[in-house]
Scaffold this active site. Structure first.
Site, PDB file in Angstrom:
ATOM      1  N   VAL A 151       0.833  -1.208   0.000  1.00  0.00           N
ATOM      2  CA  VAL A 151       0.000   0.000   0.000  1.00  0.00           C
ATOM      3  C   VAL A 151       0.872   1.264   0.000  1.00  0.00           C
ATOM      4  O   VAL A 151       0.436   2.331  -0.404  1.00  0.00           O
ATOM      5  CB  VAL A 151      -0.934  -0.033   1.240  1.00  0.00           C
ATOM      6  N   LYS A 152       2.117   1.123   0.455  1.00  0.00           N
ATOM      7  CA  LYS A 152       2.998   2.279   0.611  1.00  0.00           C
ATOM      8  C   LYS A 152       3.545   2.834  -0.696  1.00  0.00           C
ATOM      9  O   LYS A 152       4.155   3.901  -0.702  1.00  0.00           O
ATOM     10  CB  LYS A 152       4.150   1.898   1.534  1.00  0.00           C
ATOM     11  N   ASP A 153       3.362   2.110  -1.790  1.00  0.00           N
ATOM     12  CA  ASP A 153       3.811   2.648  -3.085  1.00  0.00           C
ATOM     13  C   ASP A 153       3.085   3.953  -3.387  1.00  0.00           C
ATOM     14  O   ASP A 153       3.641   4.866  -3.995  1.00  0.00           O
ATOM     15  CB  ASP A 153       3.501   1.662  -4.222  1.00  0.00           C
TER      16      ASP A 153
END
Ligand SMILES: Cc1ncc(COP(=O)(O)O)c(C=O)c1O
Length: 562
Positions: A151-153
């Site tokens: 999700v951190k992309d």
């Protein structure tokens, strides 16, 4: 070394910018001596020239650079006429210039310009196995399918883009970030693609795979102790701040403060979920780390429909669910302070989840759904199952699966590590091991028959000190589970007999409950843990034959090694 010369007021295509080591600008085709000196100083193997569409300044500037002896490629959709050979866009030369097409004009190809363009638009999948006892829809947003695997992309790309726009990050700069790994991967991908140096600072509880992964992208990783206060000079936050000051040209995206972190979810994750559920979402469940995901998605969803419930899933001990920041083992979520990126006003409820529930749920999702998820995904699924119990068929619960279990193969998915930490009490345990530990003097399968009187059934249960028995149609050994007609629990029989003593003389068939759910003898222990969440006892099948009963107290005795 490649230099890109941009002629006039135009936004050069991303794919040319990322391939250049240096981007220079000129107002028109007359080149300033300083620009020529800058080009020469880079000893370019190629000078790419691009200008505004439909204008001839770029061609004139390219010809000028060529005249100064540089190897030049002109990017244009209007190649200058060539006297001898007709120019074919793509691979032609004119006036000693290489000509390349600026836009792609053939039949459309399905190709992204870079991996960064593939971030987001993750699918939503139904979890109908782990959610089979729920009446509501249980849907998972597969953030582990993002280009960089988490999700951190999304915030990583957004934070770098914004810093470049604001002039806080210049070509050749360095990114310094305190990160537990996933933000690091996102930033490392952007850095690799756009040629920034990367230094990541992380606590020592992070898995070896995560550290090696970042180093694989060429990043530097500094490891700091977990068990110190954030203000301690040894904490990973303090070390990251010090490095940002010390390294020239360093920029710290700071996912705990950067408004682009929640904003990236307002712009992408929130609208995707709203669209994918056709606006039917009623509950959103996510783990809380920086709070970026839950705050951004929460803000967007509440703006569409204020009735949507936003539910945080938090490791027990973390501040969001009322803890004091005590250490826990699940990675990536929970905090010991309140980050600026967390917007408590959009969160309706926070569910505290133990490490054991997070890890065993992650393993269950992997085995039952075939979706390999990380520990924090287990936390979110557990919280969603918890709130889902109260919901009906019109409710649509969407939860976030932030990353893949691949990063935790040596932890959550390693039986030795799990038993070392007391999540499993022995190696490679199966249902058979639990059954084997039960008192050896018990008959293999304590049972009662359909026509036995309730009074006698209670006596049998007392004699063998069991709280549940199957009611069978045949004499054991039973061949299949269809020979089990039902089950009775002592507590239930007692309360019925208390309110109506005549029941004691009735056949048990009249008062029994449906048969117990079953588990296989060779199945791992966590299967029983999952099954006993919903039932008070389970029937054990050995190659289809019912061989025993396991209750919650059997499981507890086994897990605690008694
Ligand atoms: C594995 C994992 N899950 C969940 C999160 C939480 O996301 P957020 O920081 O947006 O709250 C993170 C953040 O680092 C993470 O690494």
């Amino acid at each position: 070394m490649r230099v890109l010369v941009v002629v006039g007021e135009t936004e050069p295509p991303e794919r040319l910018v990322v391939r250049a080591d240096r981007v220079l600008h000129t107002a028109g085709p007359e080149l300033e001596p300083q620009l020529l000196a800058d080009v020469r100083a880079h000893i370019p193997e190629d000078v790419a020239v691009v200008g505004a569409a439909g204008r001839s300044e770029a061609a004139a500037a390219a010809a000028e650079l060529r005249a100064h002896g540089f190897p030049v490629t002109l990017y244009t959709d209007h190649p200058p006429a060539e006297p001898d050979s007709p120019a074919s866009p793509g691979h032609s030369r004119a006036h000693g210039l290489r000509i390349r097409a600026l836009t792609d004009t053939g039949p459309a190809m399905e190709v992204a310009d870079s991996l960064l363009d593939l971030v987001g638009n993750t699918p939503l999948v139904r979890l109908d196995r782990v959610g089979k006892r729920l009446d509501c829809h249980l849907l998972a947003k597969c953030e582990f399918l993002n280009a960089g695997g988490s999700v951190k992309d999304r915030p990583a790309v957004a934070m770098v883009d914004a810093a470049e726009r604001a002039g806080l990050l210049l070509p050749g700069g360095t990114l310094v970030e305190p990160t537990s790994g996933n933000t690091g991967v996102g930033l490392a991908i952007v850095a690799a693609r756009r040629r920034y140096r990367c230094v990541f600072v992380m606590p020592d509880k992070m898995s070896a795979e995560k550290i090696k992964l970042l180093r694989a992208y060429g990043a530097e990783v500094v490891v700091c102790p977990t068990a110190v206060a954030p203000s301690d000079p040894e904490s990973y936050y303090s070390v990251a701040n010090r490095l940002t000051e010390e390294i020239p040209g360093a920029f710290q995206p700071n996912q705990y403060r950067n408004a682009q972190n929640p904003e990236s979810h307002v712009r992408s994750t929130g609208p995707e979920i709203w669209r994918q559920t056709a606006g039917r979402i009623t509950h959103f469940v996510a783990g809380i780390g920086t709070g970026g995901t839950i705050s951004g998605v929460g803000q967007y969803l509440k703006a569409q429909n204020p009735a949507i419930q936003i539910v945080g899933a938090d490791p027990e001990g973390s501040v969001y669910s009322g803890g004091d920041g005590r250490p826990y083992l699940v990675e990536g979520i929970g905090e010991d302070f309140w980050p600026e990126t967390y917007d408590r006003s959009v969160v309706d409820r926070v569910v505290a989840v133990t490490d054991r529930d997070s890890f065993l749920t992650a393993r269950r999702v992997t085995r039952e759904e075939g979706i390999l998820i990380g520990g924090s995904g287990g936390t979110a699924v557990w919280a969603a199952l918890e709130i889902g119990k109260e919901l009906g068929p019109d409710h649509v619960v969407v939860l976030i699966l932030p990353d893949s279990g691949r990063g935790y193969l040596s932890k959550v998915y390693d039986d030795e590590w799990m038993s070392d930490y007391g999540f499993l009490s022995a190696l490679g345990q199966t249902v058979g091991d639990i059954l084997g530990r039960k008192a050896a003097d018990l008959p293999a399968l304590v049972h009662v028959h359909l026509d036995e009187k309730v009074r006698d059934v209670i006596a049998t249960m007392r004699e063998f000190e069991v709280s549940q028995v199957p009611v069978v149609r045949a004499e054991p050994p039973l061949r299949t589970s269809s020979e089990v007609a039902g089950s009775v629990a002592e507590r239930e029989l007692m309360s019925r007999a208390f309110s109506d003593p005549a029941v004691l003389d009735r056949p048990v068939a009249e008062v029994m409950s449906p048969p117990l759910p079953s588990v296989g003898l060779g199945e791992p222990v966590d299967v029983v843990v999952g099954a006993l969440d919903a039932a008070t006892a389970v029937l054990v099948l050995d190659a289809g034959h019912p061989v025993g009963i396991l209750t919650r107290s059997d499981l507890l005795a086994f897990l605690t090694g008694r």
